[in-house]
Design a protein around this motif. Structure first.
Motif, PDB file in Angstrom:
ATOM      1  N   TYR A 160      49.559 -14.836 103.484  1.00 37.86           N
ATOM      2  CA  TYR A 160      50.481 -14.274 102.493  1.00 37.86           C
ATOM      3  C   TYR A 160      50.039 -12.869 102.115  1.00 37.86           C
ATOM      4  O   TYR A 160      48.860 -12.599 101.973  1.00 37.86           O
ATOM      5  CB  TYR A 160      50.508 -15.131 101.225  1.00 37.86           C
ATOM      6  CG  TYR A 160      51.077 -16.521 101.413  1.00 37.86           C
ATOM      7  CD1 TYR A 160      50.303 -17.648 101.166  1.00 37.86           C
ATOM      8  CD2 TYR A 160      52.395 -16.706 101.826  1.00 37.86           C
ATOM      9  CE1 TYR A 160      50.813 -18.920 101.331  1.00 37.86           C
ATOM     10  CE2 TYR A 160      52.913 -17.980 101.999  1.00 37.86           C
ATOM     11  CZ  TYR A 160      52.122 -19.079 101.751  1.00 37.86           C
ATOM     12  OH  TYR A 160      52.631 -20.342 101.920  1.00 37.86           O
TER      13      TYR A 160
ATOM     14  N   LEU B  79      53.147 -16.483  95.706  1.00 36.25           N
ATOM     15  CA  LEU B  79      52.071 -17.468  95.805  1.00 36.25           C
ATOM     16  C   LEU B  79      50.696 -16.828  95.698  1.00 36.25           C
ATOM     17  O   LEU B  79      49.697 -17.515  95.484  1.00 36.25           O
ATOM     18  CB  LEU B  79      52.175 -18.229  97.128  1.00 36.25           C
ATOM     19  CG  LEU B  79      53.297 -19.268  97.184  1.00 36.25           C
ATOM     20  CD1 LEU B  79      53.481 -19.777  98.601  1.00 36.25           C
ATOM     21  CD2 LEU B  79      52.984 -20.430  96.264  1.00 36.25           C
TER      22      LEU B  79
ATOM     23  N   LEU C  50      49.823 -14.659  93.491  1.00 33.83           N
ATOM     24  CA  LEU C  50      49.568 -14.245  92.111  1.00 33.83           C
ATOM     25  C   LEU C  50      48.275 -14.848  91.579  1.00 33.83           C
ATOM     26  O   LEU C  50      48.077 -16.054  91.620  1.00 33.83           O
ATOM     27  CB  LEU C  50      50.749 -14.696  91.246  1.00 33.83           C
ATOM     28  CG  LEU C  50      50.863 -14.120  89.850  1.00 33.83           C
ATOM     29  CD1 LEU C  50      50.859 -12.600  89.885  1.00 33.83           C
ATOM     30  CD2 LEU C  50      52.139 -14.622  89.198  1.00 33.83           C
ATOM     31  N   GLY C  51      47.390 -13.979  91.117  1.00 38.37           N
ATOM     32  CA  GLY C  51      46.137 -14.456  90.554  1.00 38.37           C
ATOM     33  C   GLY C  51      45.051 -14.718  91.588  1.00 38.37           C
ATOM     34  O   GLY C  51      43.913 -15.009  91.244  1.00 38.37           O
ATOM     35  N   GLU C  52      45.381 -14.624  92.873  1.00 39.20           N
ATOM     36  CA  GLU C  52      44.405 -14.952  93.912  1.00 39.20           C
ATOM     37  C   GLU C  52      43.961 -13.742  94.717  1.00 39.20           C
ATOM     38  O   GLU C  52      43.065 -13.857  95.544  1.00 39.20           O
ATOM     39  CB  GLU C  52      45.029 -15.967  94.888  1.00 39.20           C
ATOM     40  CG  GLU C  52      45.589 -17.210  94.219  1.00 39.20           C
ATOM     41  CD  GLU C  52      44.576 -18.334  94.126  1.00 39.20           C
ATOM     42  OE1 GLU C  52      43.368 -18.072  94.265  1.00 39.20           O
ATOM     43  OE2 GLU C  52      44.992 -19.482  93.921  1.00 39.20           O
TER      44      GLU C  52
ATOM     45  N   LEU D 219      46.121 -21.762  95.792  1.00 41.88           N
ATOM     46  CA  LEU D 219      45.886 -21.727  97.229  1.00 41.88           C
ATOM     47  C   LEU D 219      44.571 -22.361  97.664  1.00 41.88           C
ATOM     48  O   LEU D 219      44.358 -22.597  98.846  1.00 41.88           O
ATOM     49  CB  LEU D 219      45.921 -20.280  97.731  1.00 41.88           C
ATOM     50  CG  LEU D 219      47.255 -19.555  97.547  1.00 41.88           C
ATOM     51  CD1 LEU D 219      47.150 -18.134  98.099  1.00 41.88           C
ATOM     52  CD2 LEU D 219      48.371 -20.310  98.252  1.00 41.88           C
TER      53      LEU D 219
ATOM     54  N   THR E 270      52.483 -25.610  93.709  1.00 44.78           N
ATOM     55  CA  THR E 270      52.914 -24.690  92.668  1.00 44.78           C
ATOM     56  C   THR E 270      53.003 -25.464  91.354  1.00 44.78           C
ATOM     57  O   THR E 270      53.162 -26.693  91.365  1.00 44.78           O
ATOM     58  CB  THR E 270      54.295 -24.103  92.981  1.00 44.78           C
ATOM     59  OG1 THR E 270      55.244 -25.181  92.967  1.00 44.78           O
ATOM     60  CG2 THR E 270      54.316 -23.427  94.341  1.00 44.78           C
TER      61      THR E 270
ATOM     62  N   SER F  45      38.312 -22.263  92.463  1.00 43.57           N
ATOM     63  CA  SER F  45      38.229 -20.875  92.917  1.00 43.57           C
ATOM     64  C   SER F  45      38.551 -19.872  91.822  1.00 43.57           C
ATOM     65  O   SER F  45      38.778 -18.717  92.088  1.00 43.57           O
ATOM     66  CB  SER F  45      39.183 -20.648  94.080  1.00 43.57           C
ATOM     67  OG  SER F  45      40.516 -20.598  93.590  1.00 43.57           O
TER      68      SER F  45
ATOM     69  N   ALA G 175      41.126 -19.781  89.615  1.00 45.12           N
ATOM     70  CA  ALA G 175      42.514 -19.438  89.292  1.00 45.12           C
ATOM     71  C   ALA G 175      43.037 -20.227  88.097  1.00 45.12           C
ATOM     72  O   ALA G 175      44.220 -20.141  87.783  1.00 45.12           O
ATOM     73  CB  ALA G 175      43.386 -19.695  90.516  1.00 45.12           C
TER      74      ALA G 175
ATOM     75  N   ARG H  75      45.246 -18.661  85.047  1.00 44.86           N
ATOM     76  CA  ARG H  75      46.669 -18.413  85.241  1.00 44.86           C
ATOM     77  C   ARG H  75      47.415 -19.703  85.526  1.00 44.86           C
ATOM     78  O   ARG H  75      48.497 -19.938  84.998  1.00 44.86           O
ATOM     79  CB  ARG H  75      46.867 -17.436  86.416  1.00 44.86           C
ATOM     80  CG  ARG H  75      48.300 -16.954  86.517  1.00 44.86           C
ATOM     81  CD  ARG H  75      48.486 -16.126  87.757  1.00 44.86           C
ATOM     82  NE  ARG H  75      48.361 -16.893  88.972  1.00 44.86           N
ATOM     83  CZ  ARG H  75      49.311 -17.677  89.476  1.00 44.86           C
ATOM     84  NH1 ARG H  75      50.472 -17.780  88.862  1.00 44.86           N
ATOM     85  NH2 ARG H  75      49.118 -18.341  90.577  1.00 44.86           N
ATOM     86  N   LEU H  76      46.814 -20.570  86.348  1.00 44.91           N
ATOM     87  CA  LEU H  76      47.573 -21.708  86.857  1.00 44.91           C
ATOM     88  C   LEU H  76      47.648 -22.900  85.908  1.00 44.91           C
ATOM     89  O   LEU H  76      48.672 -23.577  85.861  1.00 44.91           O
ATOM     90  CB  LEU H  76      46.993 -22.152  88.201  1.00 44.91           C
ATOM     91  CG  LEU H  76      47.271 -21.146  89.310  1.00 44.91           C
ATOM     92  CD1 LEU H  76      46.455 -21.481  90.550  1.00 44.91           C
ATOM     93  CD2 LEU H  76      48.742 -21.112  89.659  1.00 44.91           C
TER      94      LEU H  76
END
Lengths: 300, 556, 137
Positions: B122, B128, B130-132, C14, C43, C65, C67, C70-71
């Motif tokens: 990506y 997807l 976002l934030g990574e 991810l 998601t 990891s 995240a 945000r997640l």
């Protein structure tokens, strides 16, 4: 309006949360669950189609189900899916992972997936699977797929519940059709050879065509091949079953069978208690049972 | 040479005159003699006085089948293992700076970690992502980022290892083009791409496409590199992640080697010459804390691979049967509590890897459990290797633990268990079947579960965690990626996209699509063309996703 | 018929390191829970839709990891949008102390980092489910 009325209304409006709640009520054996079942929209139940999907582990059922979902969505259908996995005989808990392969579709509000555990029932489906199907149907999910893991005797349960049963096989699972479980081929309305691009598919196809007088279709779920044909065949078969009244006959048998299941389930605890009270010490179990039957019979 | 040639076993003499002599002719040992502090000479290879058939068949000599004692006759007396520490942060520019710091500190190879969006195909502007972006490694969207990553680093003089799998072809293509622009021909490039998709499905999770098309991409890489970049290692068949996912040592060996055999078969099916690509296969293992088991594991892996390759493929070139590997100390063994303990753990694990004969080694930093490591932690990790290399003495003789009753027994046991598992996998139709039916994942899951329950029940002691705790606040902290990084990366991507020849990009992507749909066409050249046109990782993978589909895991 | 506590365990984002999440899922199964394990690479919308459709009494999220900031809140928001703000969310993984207040504010009711005994985590799920089911009556 009572809470129950409100829940019923929302189920019929197709609210997924309410559908899910209603299924839980039945699953947990609560009174409200039974009340809901009594009030479901009969027309919607009649219009719905239940498709069972079973077969040995590794044949790619979940992926195939996912593809079929996409096909039927394109046909304008709303779909419910019931995915059943076995409960642990030790802890009573369960790992329900079937929806993984279908999850991207589950955010489409025309799809609702419910994972259920067998909860001690040995037949491969849980007792509440039929109820889950009916609640989904009443909520407007016209086509309901019931998927199970395919070990033990689970294919019989599915075949009883479903209007149309698919048995999904794949090449390379022990090359010997004779080694295949007795009954697996019998319950099928449609036989599907998935992973049809793999070596051995041709051989399997010929064998199946030779043995069973049933439709055999080939698919490759991973490559998205043969799905449309399969979907069409299912819909054609539905029309045939409705025209010849076999659909309603099948449902009548399914209802009787499910009623018996519920009865047995409700009776299990009280009967177990009776057995305990009777005391099994020193007595042949057969005799204990006969004695109890007499006592129950004597109660009228 | 042996002192008394009259009584030396003929096999020993043959080894000395052949494999050893050839190795010494290629390059001499690091010193003319290796002498202990008291003045005695350290033997190159300690041997039993009278090696019997069992010894010769199972233990043997380094550089000679079945390579139990090592793949190279002089091992670390000739060349120390490559000390290769990972680096990869946020932006290509920051990573470039860390690279140049490490090269100055004496590191001998570079290792690149990519962020998750890059690993999964990506772009940094994908929802997807976002934030990574830039979180676990460097973000690479287009060739422009790769050019920044290797700015002022002469690609003909260093060796680069890239931890990239599903989109490996794209990143490799970018590396080749960057070198091209430096005037360095692909034939001079040295390095490795991990490129091991099979383990992704069961242990690491950064897969994109289903197994079939993924193997096709891998084969195309093999073929292209065999012709154009023969010094580049095209795959690092990995057990590290399998072990990190919770497998046992024997499972680590079994599932890794099974994957290796599958890759070999795939390459042969594609018409490649065994002895041209097999010598370039490299492996990657974990080094865990049970020192003796790990040493036995490495020896068992070498021996089993050699035997399996001979049994199944019968290569003409002995190098096709040599298991060469990189090792990383096991990240999951490190604790967030009392982090200095981790330095001790890493030392034991690094020692195991060296005693096990690894070709290259990454040692984790003590704060690895908490975040991306700080500079001084990274330095200590590197020094750990340097102290083992220069002060511990274990690098002055080959395979010193050979002949230990326990280690030899354990080597045999692990080999046997691993072979049994490989046979079981074969019985179920091979690794791809065992991935799809969940066999491998469930075995790993059970082993992981058992291990963790042992810790929970106190049957397995982890110092500082379930015993010997200290009154300390455990501060899990994360290397905070500045949110500006994501914005900058997106801006750079937008700039590159705006400045491209759009027609050319469309054309190369269309060509890639056509080649992908035609099942037997090579994909490396179309990908190279796309990369040169500054097509992005996301665009290229987007084309392939549409053609190949996406893989979805099966659970238990 | 006995009620079973239904919970969902999932990994948003991810990251593919699911050893911890799988362990918790198994541990919960062994403690008698029905666990809908949704796998990696989810998601927030997918997790929320699953939680609603499966009528779970608690959601467990794992992040290794970094995240989570945000997640995890994104999942809480997605659940709220789906009308399921009453489903408690428990979070696990590599989560620094200084992030706890933010997560708690966003609706995450419990945070469990590596080294927490599994019994503690199972108990936390049990209590969350009990509270949730009581709230339904």
């Amino acid at each position: 309006m009572t809470g129950l009325d409100r829940l019923l209304r929302e189920v019929h409006a197709g609210n997924p949360r309410s559908v899910a709640r209603a299924i839980t009520l039945v699953e947990d054996g609560l009174e409200q669950g039974t009340a809901i079942l009594a009030s479901l929209d009969r027309q919607r139940l009649a219009r719905a189609l239940v498709v069972g999907i079973t077969g040995p582990v590794g044949a790619g059922k979940s992926t195939l189900t996912g593809r079929l979902v996409r096909f039927f969505l394109d046909q304008g259908e709303r779909l419910g899916i019931v995915a059943v996995d076995p409960s642990s005989p030790f802890s009573g808990g369960a790992l329900l992972g079937d929806r993984v392969r279908m999850m991207t579709q589950a955010t489409d509000d025309r799809v609702l997936i419910r994972s259920m555990a067998t909860r001690g029932r040995l037949g491969g489906l849980c007792t509440a699977a039929g109820a889950a199907v009916r609640i989904m149907a009443a909520a407007g999910y016209r086509l309901i797929l019931v998927e199970t893991v395919g070990v033990g005797q689970s294919e019989w349960d599915v075949a009883r519940l479903a209007d149309i049963t698919l048995v999904v096989l794949a090449p390379g699972f022990g090359d010997d059709i004779q080694a295949m479980k007795a009954g697996l081929l019998e319950v099928a309305d449609l036989l599907v050879i998935n992973k049809a691009d793999l070596p051995g598919a041709r051989k399997l196809l010929l064998e199946l065509q030779g043995m069973a007088e049933k439709d055999v279709l080939e698919t490759s779920a991973v490559r998205d091949e043969g799905i449309g044909r399969l979907g069409q065949r299912i819909l054609e078969l539905e029309q045939e079953l409705r025209r010849t009244n076999r659909l309603e006959e099948g449902r009548r048998q399914a209802r009787e069978s499910e009623a018996l299941d519920w009865l047995l389930e409700r009776l299990r605890e009280p009967l177990a208690r009776l057995v305990r009270e009777e005391g099994a010490a020193g007595c042949d179990p057969r005799i204990t049972a006969e004695r109890l039957l007499e006592r129950i019979g004597a109660l009228g | 040479m042996t002192e008394d040639r009259k009584t030396a076993h003929p096999a020993v003499i043959s080894w000395e005159e052949n494999e050893l002599a050839a190795a010494l002719a290629r390059f001499p040992e690091r010193r003319p003699r290796f002498i202990r502090h008291g003045g005695e000479e350290i033997p190159r290879l300690a041997l039993p006085d009278h090696p019997d058939d069992r010894y010769l068949e199972s233990v043997g000599f380094p550089g000679r089948f079945p390579f139990t004692r090592g793949v190279q006759p002089t091992m670390y007396r000739g060349r120390l293992w490559t000390m290769r520490q990972y680096a990869g942060f946020s932006t290509a520019a920051a990573t470039n700076e860390r690279f140049r710091f490490l090269l100055d500190q004496g590191q001998t190879g570079l290792s690149v970690a990519f962020d998750l969006p890059t690993q999964i195909g990506y772009d940094s502007d994908d929802p997807l992502a976002l934030g990574e972006v830039g979180r676990v490694g460097v973000a690479i969207d287009t060739l422009a980022d790769m050019e920044i990553l290797f700015a002022n680093i002469p690609l003909d003089r260093i060796s680069t290892s890239m931890t990239i799998n599903a989109p490996a072809m794209i990143l490799l293509a970018m590396y080749v083009v960057v070198a091209e622009k430096q005037g360095v021909k692909a034939s001079r490039l040295r390095g490795t791409i991990q490129n091991d998709i099979l383990k992704e499905y069961v242990a690491r999770g950064t897969y994109i496409f289903p197994p079939g098309p993924s193997l096709r991409l891998i084969t195309d890489i093999f073929r292209w590199c065999a012709a154009e970049a023969p010094r580049f290692n095209t795959i690092s068949i990995s057990g590290y992640h399998i072990r990190e996912a919770g497998s046992t040592a024997a499972q680590e060996v079994a599932f890794t080697l099974a994957n290796g055999l599958a890759y070999v078969q795939t390459a042969l099916d594609a018409g490649l010459d065994l002895d041209r690509f097999a010598p370039r296969l490299a492996f990657f293992f974990s080094a865990s804390s049970d020192l003796l088991e790990e040493v036995a594991k490495f020896r068992a892996a070498r021996r089993l691979w050699a035997r399996l390759m001979r049994e199944r493929f019968n290569p003409a070139d002995p190098r096709s049967m040599m298991l060469r590997f990189h090792t990383q100390t096991g990240g999951s063994t490190l604790t967030a509590q009392q982090i200095d303990n981790n330095i001790v753990r890493v030392t034991i694990q690094a020692l195991a890897a060296v005693l096990g004969g690894t070709q290259s080694l990454h040692t984790n930093s003590r704060d690895e459990a908490l975040s991306l490591p700080a500079e001084d932690s990274v330095r200590t990790a590197l020094r750990t290797q340097q102290i083992i290399a220069h002060e511990s003495g274990v690098a002055e003789t080959v395979d010193p633990l050979a002949g230990s009753y326990y280690v030899e027994q354990l080597t045999d046991t692990i080999e046997e268990e691993a072979r049994g598992l490989i046979d079981e996998i074969d019985g179920q139709g091979g690794v791809v079947s065992c991935i799809e039916n969940g066999f491998i994942a469930s075995r790993i899951g059970e082993a992981a579960y058992t291990y963790q329950q042992e810790i929970e029940q106190g049957e397995r002691i982890i110092v500082g965690v379930n015993s010997y705790q200290a009154e300390e606040a455990t501060h899990l902290s994360l290397h905070r990626i500045d949110p500006a990084v994501e914005e900058e990366q997106k801006a750079r991507l937008a700039e590159v996209k705006a400045g491209r020849d759009q027609a050319r990009v469309r054309a190369v992507l269309a060509a890639l699509d056509r080649a992908a749909r035609a099942e037997s066409e090579d994909l490396m050249e179309p990908v190279l063309a796309a990369v040169r046109a500054y097509a992005s990782v996301g665009e290229i993978c987007g084309v392939l996703r549409r053609v190949f589909g996406e893989y979805r895991e099966r659970q238990w | 018929m006995r009620q079973r506590y239904r919970v969902l365990i999932g990994k948003p984002g991810l990251d593919g390191h699911d050893r911890g999440a799988r362990f918790i899922a198994r541990a919960l199964r062994d403690a008698g829970f029905e666990v809908i394990y949704t796998g990696i690479r989810r998601t927030p919308e997918e997790i929320a839709a699953a939680a609603v459709q499966e009528d779970v009494a608690a959601v467990g999220l794992s992040s290794m990891s970094g995240a989570h900031l945000r997640l995890f809140p994104a999942v809480a928001e997605a659940l709220a949008r789906a009308g399921a703000a009453d489903i408690p969310i428990l979070g696990g993984g590599i989560i620094p102390d200084e992030d706890r207040p933010l997560l708690e504010q966003a609706g995450i009711s419990g945070i469990y980092t590596p080294g927490t005994p599994v019994d503690t985590i199972v108990q936390a799920f049990r209590e969350a489910c009990e509270r949730h089911y009581r709230g339904r009556q």
